[in-house]
Every structure is written in structure tokens, then in C-alpha cells.
Design a protein around this motif. Structure first.
Motif, PDB file in Angstrom:
ATOM      1  N   ASP A 200       0.853  -1.196   0.000  1.00 18.56           N
ATOM      2  CA  ASP A 200       0.000   0.000   0.000  1.00 18.56           C
ATOM      3  C   ASP A 200       0.889   1.246   0.000  1.00 18.56           C
ATOM      4  O   ASP A 200       0.650   2.199  -0.746  1.00 18.56           O
ATOM      5  N   ARG A 201       1.931   1.220   0.838  1.00 15.82           N
ATOM      6  CA  ARG A 201       2.852   2.372   0.912  1.00 15.82           C
ATOM      7  C   ARG A 201       3.563   2.581  -0.425  1.00 15.82           C
ATOM      8  O   ARG A 201       3.703   3.697  -0.901  1.00 15.82           O
TER       9      ARG A 201
ATOM     10  N   TYR B 119       2.558   1.780  -3.399  1.00 23.82           N
ATOM     11  CA  TYR B 119       1.636   2.344  -4.398  1.00 23.82           C
ATOM     12  C   TYR B 119       1.336   3.801  -4.082  1.00 23.82           C
ATOM     13  O   TYR B 119       1.285   4.651  -4.995  1.00 23.82           O
ATOM     14  N   GLN B 120       1.157   4.110  -2.794  1.00 21.95           N
ATOM     15  CA  GLN B 120       0.827   5.480  -2.380  1.00 21.95           C
ATOM     16  C   GLN B 120       1.866   6.480  -2.908  1.00 21.95           C
ATOM     17  O   GLN B 120       1.520   7.594  -3.287  1.00 21.95           O
TER      18      GLN B 120
ATOM     19  N   ILE C   5       1.143   8.035  -6.290  1.00 22.96           N
ATOM     20  CA  ILE C   5       0.004   8.934  -6.510  1.00 22.96           C
ATOM     21  C   ILE C   5       0.137  10.205  -5.678  1.00 22.96           C
ATOM     22  O   ILE C   5      -0.847  10.891  -5.395  1.00 22.96           O
TER      23      ILE C   5
END
Lengths: 203, 378
Positions: free
Chosen positions: A90-91, A93-94, A97
Motif C-alpha cells: 500500500d505504501r 503504491y501510495q 500517486i
């Protein structure tokens, strides 16, 4: 139900049925070492996120000697439990964005789904049965055993790759996974007591 | 002794279209949709269409019910569970009750500020604690099939005698994280989606929470809904694309079909995301399972793809549709655009049948099917 084989992997060591698995590196490199020694030729491994690498390598240690291991089968389930699931990715991918640097990565986004690890295990081993990713806020042997027993109510399921796979960041990961079979002549009883005996962290 | 069976005691849907299962069902039959165009929402440069909550309205509704201090994900779960629990008349604080929560990304929008609040298990614990529930809630996070896998698992817990009732609740909240991700995969349509249509371009995301209360019983009474059988199956093929032969979807259907006849099915409520690959794959799986003639419908045009809530939400709408004697139309559908014949219609159609199948597929190669049947004379 019997535990036929069980595996533990941590950043500093790996064990199969309680016996240390020879491996030299530590941390993320330990998973790559286990890949090179056991999985050998499956380059998709290098595209996977940490959680999937951990689950795929742990499964390899459980089933690499099994007769007919790449025969497609619907009777084997993959039931993995985690607390933080895909948080590490998740980190990653974050970061793609962020304001001002907005280039969302589809390759990273896919691995932010908690059940990609169970899917990767199914693909690698041709398991067409039940695959489910569960999350519990702490690893309770009692609730893990209950959930796996419930999942075996599936009429086709006769065995499962199941256990705990936690990988919040590259320096902290742990797999405690096992091959559980419904009708196995040998093995340890699948129950809370056994889990506490074979995993000192649960005592 | 008769074999134990599992029935639904009550249900709730909280979506941008209403706060009860009934309000949401009426939106379906009246042809209303929550999907609207969005520009700059979540600071995302490309426009998209989605069914999103008015945040202020949700928090103010919650506050009026005495619920505050929870994030949006937890808030909609609490509102949905509370309504369903009240309707079922069960005690959510009983140790003989279990909570099963389904979601894909939970509270992921907190990632930058409050990472410890991101895991779905953390939110699930907070929601269970709100209801005084002593058992740790079990979270199911199986991509787009999460809600159906949660129902399948909850049914098995009851059959094994692990508990007497299960609160099965699923929810999804949209965010910059999720919308950007699906956009990067080229899976989103900038316009309202068109399931099974020749001109379909992709899916719309949606927000919702949905709850079903399940109970064990020895006999299914007339009018009660039974969860007859269900299974989850993997394609063992690809992590982000469905099998070309619909393998897992077909295998899940094959698992539940022996418990019914094709003639008794009012419809199959399919996934019908409106992506080119999904709808094509489902047409193949339905064909292989001998279901080409059975009416098929998809609800994504009304609610968008509500991800972790979809399995529960779409099952609840389907139960009410059969109760009302209607096969809901598929909003957005005009001209068939899949390679195998599928009995899909834009308009609502009448039915006098009493069973349906809920079908879903998702990333990670997973698929699920469940057969529902209403008790009483056929």
C-alpha cells in the motif's frame, strides 16, 4: 485433520517441520535465497510484492517434494491469515500517486489487494479450489483453527495450505504456514495445542 | 435429527441511494442510479463516474443516531449493522454471535496520516467493540468477491456449530488510492457503465455498506430465505485477468447447481462489471454451466461496483426482487456484446420463481457462487 508439514520463515531464519532450512542471507535477501534454492525457475517471483514472495516461498517449502505437485487440482484450498495484509505494498503504491508526482502504477496497485498472495500460490501450484485471504487483528490459534475447520466444510476440499503470513515491511515479516490434510495417515493433530507446541511465539 | 440449515434473518443496505435495504431495492426497480460524473474529486486529474456518499450527510445522520468518532468506513458499517441487528432482534453482544466483515481496502485513505488505522482488521475490531461483541471479528478480503466469500464462510461457521448467528457486513469507501488504481488498470469507464453491452467501456466504482444476519435452523419456514450452498474457486490462471474459459466461475457454479434445477431459478445475479473481459468471461461460464436460458441481471449500473460490499448488497437486492416477483433490469444494457448467449434485459421482467444464484469474480483469480432459495411451496 492433520498437519502434514509446517514451515516458519522470519527475516533471520527459516524452519521446516522445526528443522532449520539452510540459508545464508537475512531480510529480503533471505526470501530471494530460498527462491533460488527451492523455487529456482519462476521469474514472476521478482515482480511480486513482499507478502506474495513470502507466501509463495513458504508454500514451496511445504509442497516441493509432493508427488504430482503440478497436477491441476480443485481439492486443495489456500487459506491465509494476516493482520496488516498488503500494507507494505500500500505504501509503495501510495508513493506513485503523491501530489505533483502522480504516476499511478498498475503493477503496484494490483498487489495492494490482500488476496493476491493466495492467487499467486494458486497459479504457481495449479490449485483451482477455494482461495481466501482472512484478516484478524492478532494471531489467535483458537480462531485460526475454527476458521480453517469451517472452510473444510467445502465438499471438494481435502487439504489446505493455510497459516499466518504477515509482512508489514521488508525488515519485519513472518510466515507460519502448514499443509493440513483431512485424511492423512501421519502428521500432528490440527488443533490449538499443536500450534502452540510447534510455534514457540504462540506459547 | 435433521441437517442444520442457514437462513437470513434480516438485511440492510446503506448506499448513496438510501439507508435501508428497502429504499435501495426501490431505487433498483424504479431505475434510479447513484452513479454520477466526477471531475477533480479526490484530486484525480482524469474524470470518472462513481456512486459516492455525500460525506457530510452521512456523518450528520450518524451523529443524529449517536454515532461519532469513527471514520467513514467504520461509520457506514455501524449504521448498516445496527439497522440489520434491530430488524433481526438478535443480541450483537452475545458470545454465541460472530462478526464477519468484508472489505478490500477499508480505511486506506488514512495511509498518509494514520497508518495504524488502515488495516481492515483494526476497523473491524472498532466496529465489533461498538456493539459490545466479545469475539474477534473475522475479516474476509478476497478482492471483488469478498462479500460472497464472507457469506459462504459465515454459513459454514453456522453449519459447524461454531456460533448461533453471524453478522455478515461488507463495506467499501472510495478514495484517491482506489480510483487512481483502477484508472491505471484502464478498468474505469468515464461514463455510466453498460454491463454486457456491445459498447461497454469499463466499470464505475461505488460506495456502500451492506449487512445480512444469518442464523442456523432445523427447518426453513415459508417466506424465509435459505443460503442453500456456496463455494469459492480460483482460476489458477492470472492475478488481474479472468480465465478465458471462465474456469473458476464455472467451477463455483458447478458446485452449487446440484442443489437446484435450472427451471426453479428466477435469475442469476451476475458480477456484470461492464469491463470487456469480465462480462465476456461470465457469458462463457454461464454457457458452460447450462444457464444460457436463465434470466441474468447485473446491478452495477445502479450502485457502481461496491467492491467488498457487493456480494452482500447484490444478494439482498436479489432476495427482495424475488419476493416482489421481479427480475430487475440491467441498467445501461442495450445491445448484447458477449460471445455466448446471455438472457439479459434492460427492463424489469416478472417471475414467479423462488430461487436465484449470486455470482462474482475478482482479482487474484477468485470466483464465488451462492444459491439462495425462499422457503414455502414452489
Amino acid at each position: 485433520m492433520k498437519i502434514v508439514r509446517y514451515v516458519s520463515i522470519r527475516p533471520d531464519a527459516a524452519w521446516l517441520n522445526g528443522v532449520p532450512v539452510p540459508v545464508e542471507s537475512k531480510g529480503l535477501a533471505l526470501l530471494t535465497d530460498l527462491y533460488r534454492l527451492h523455487v529456482k525457475d519462476y521469474p514472476k517471483f521478482f515482480k511480486m510484492d513482499l507478502l506474495s514472495k513470502l507466501g509463495v516461498v513458504a508454500t514451496e517449502l511445504l509442497v516441493e517434494d509432493e508427488p504430482g505437485r503440478f497436477d491441476p487440482r480443485e481439492d486443495r484450498a489456500v487459506l491465509l491469515f494476516s493482520r496488516t495484509g498488503p500494507l507494505c505494498n500500500d505504501r509503495n503504491y501510495q508513493h506513485t500517486i503523491a501530489e505533483g508526482e502522480y504516476f499511478p502504477s498498475p503493477a503496484l496497485f494490483v498487489y495492494t489487494l490482500a488476496n493476491i498472495v493466495t492467487g499467486e500460490i494458486a497459479i504457481r501450484n495449479k490449485y483451482a479450489g477455494d482461495t481466501t485471504a482472512y484478516e484478524l487483528s492478532s494471531f489467535s490459534p483458537e480462531h485460526f483453527v475454527a476458521a480453517v475447520r469451517a472452510a473444510f466444510d467445502d465438499r471438494i476440499t481435502t487439504s489446505a495450505i493455510c497459516g499466518w503470513a504477515e509482512a508489514p515491511d521488508p525488515d519485519h515479516f513472518e510466515a507460519f504456514m502448514m499443509l493440513v490434510q483431512q485424511d492423512a495417515p501421519d502428521g500432528l493433530p490440527f488443533c490449538e495445542e499443536t500450534l502452540r507446541q510447534i510455534n514457540p511465539n504462540l506459547r | 435429527m435433521s441437517k442444520p440449515r442457514v437462513i437470513a434473518l434480516s438485511g440492510n443496505i446503506v448506499s448513496p441511494l438510501g439507508l435501508t435495504a428497502r429504499e435501495n431495492f426501490l431505487a433498483v426497480v424504479e431505475g434510479r442510479s447513484g452513479v454520477a460524473p466526477h471531475r477533480e474529486t479526490f484530486g484525480i486529474p482524469e474524470p470518472f463516474a462513481a456512486s459516492l456518499f455525500d460525506r457530510k450527510a452521512v456523518f450528520s445522520e450518524a451523529a443524529s443516531q449517536g454515532v461519532s468518532g469513527y471514520n467513514l468506513f467504520e461509520t457506514i458499517l455501524i449504521l448498516s449493522i445496527r439497522d440489520a441487528v434491530q430488524r433481526a432482534g438478535i443480541d450483537p453482544a452475545s458470545s454465541r454471535v460472530a462478526f464477519v466483515i468484508s472489505s478490500i481496502k477499508g480505511n486506506v485513505e488514512a495511509l498518509s496520516e494514520e497508518e495504524e488505522r488502515v488495516p481492515v482488521s483494526v476497523s473491524a475490531d472498532r466496529v465489533a467493540a461498538f456493539f459490545g461483541q466479545p469475539n474477534p471479528p473475522l475479516v474476509v478480503s478476497n478482492a471483488c468477491i469478498s462479500g460472497l466469500t464472507a457469506l459462504i464462510h459465515a454459513r459454514r461457521m453456522l453449519l459447524c456449530g461454531q456460533c448461533d448467528q453471524v453478522v455478515v457486513a461488507g463495506a467499501e469507501v472510495q478514495s484517491r488510492f482506489i480510483v487512481s488504481g483502477f484508472q491505471s488498470l484502464k478498468a474505469l469507464s468515464p461514463e455510466p457503465c453498460k454491463p454486457f453491452d456491445a459498447a461497454r467501456k469499463g466499470l464505475n466504482l461505488g460506495e456502500a455498506a451492506a449487512t445480512m444476519i444469518l442464523s442456523r435452523t432445523d427447518a426453513v419456514a415459508a417466506g424465509q430465505w435459505e443460503l442453500v450452498d456456496g463455494a469459492t474457486r480460483n482460476d489458477a490462471n492470472h492475478i488481474s485477468g479472468p480465465s478465458r474459459t471462465g474456469e473458476g466461475s464455472y467451477n463455483a457454479l458447478r458446485y452449487v447447481l446440484p442443489a437446484c434445477t435450472v427451471e426453479e431459478l428466477a435469475f442469476v445475479n451476475v458480477h456484470g462489471t461492464s469491463t470487456p473481459y469480465n462480462d465476456e468471461m461470465e457469458s462463457i461460464a454461464l454457457n458452460r454451466a447450462g444457464l444460457s436460458q436463465v434470466p441474468v441481471n447485473a446491478l452495477k449500473g445502479v450502485f457502481g461496483h461496491t467492491m467488498g460490499a457487493a456480494g452482500i448488497l447484490e444478494s439482498l437486492v436479489s432476495m427482495q426482487a424475488v419476493d416482489a416477483g421481479v427480475v430487475p433490469g440491467t441498467m445501461g444494457f442495450e445491445e448484447l456484446g458477449v460471445s455466448c448467449p446471455v438472457n439479459v434485459s434492460r427492463e424489469n421482467r416478472p417471475t414467479d420463481k423462488r430461487a436465484f444464484i449470486k455470482l462474482l469474480s475478482g482479482f487474484g483469480g477468485c470466483n464465488a457462487a451462492m444459491l439462495f432459495r425462499k422457503g414455502g411451496a414452489r
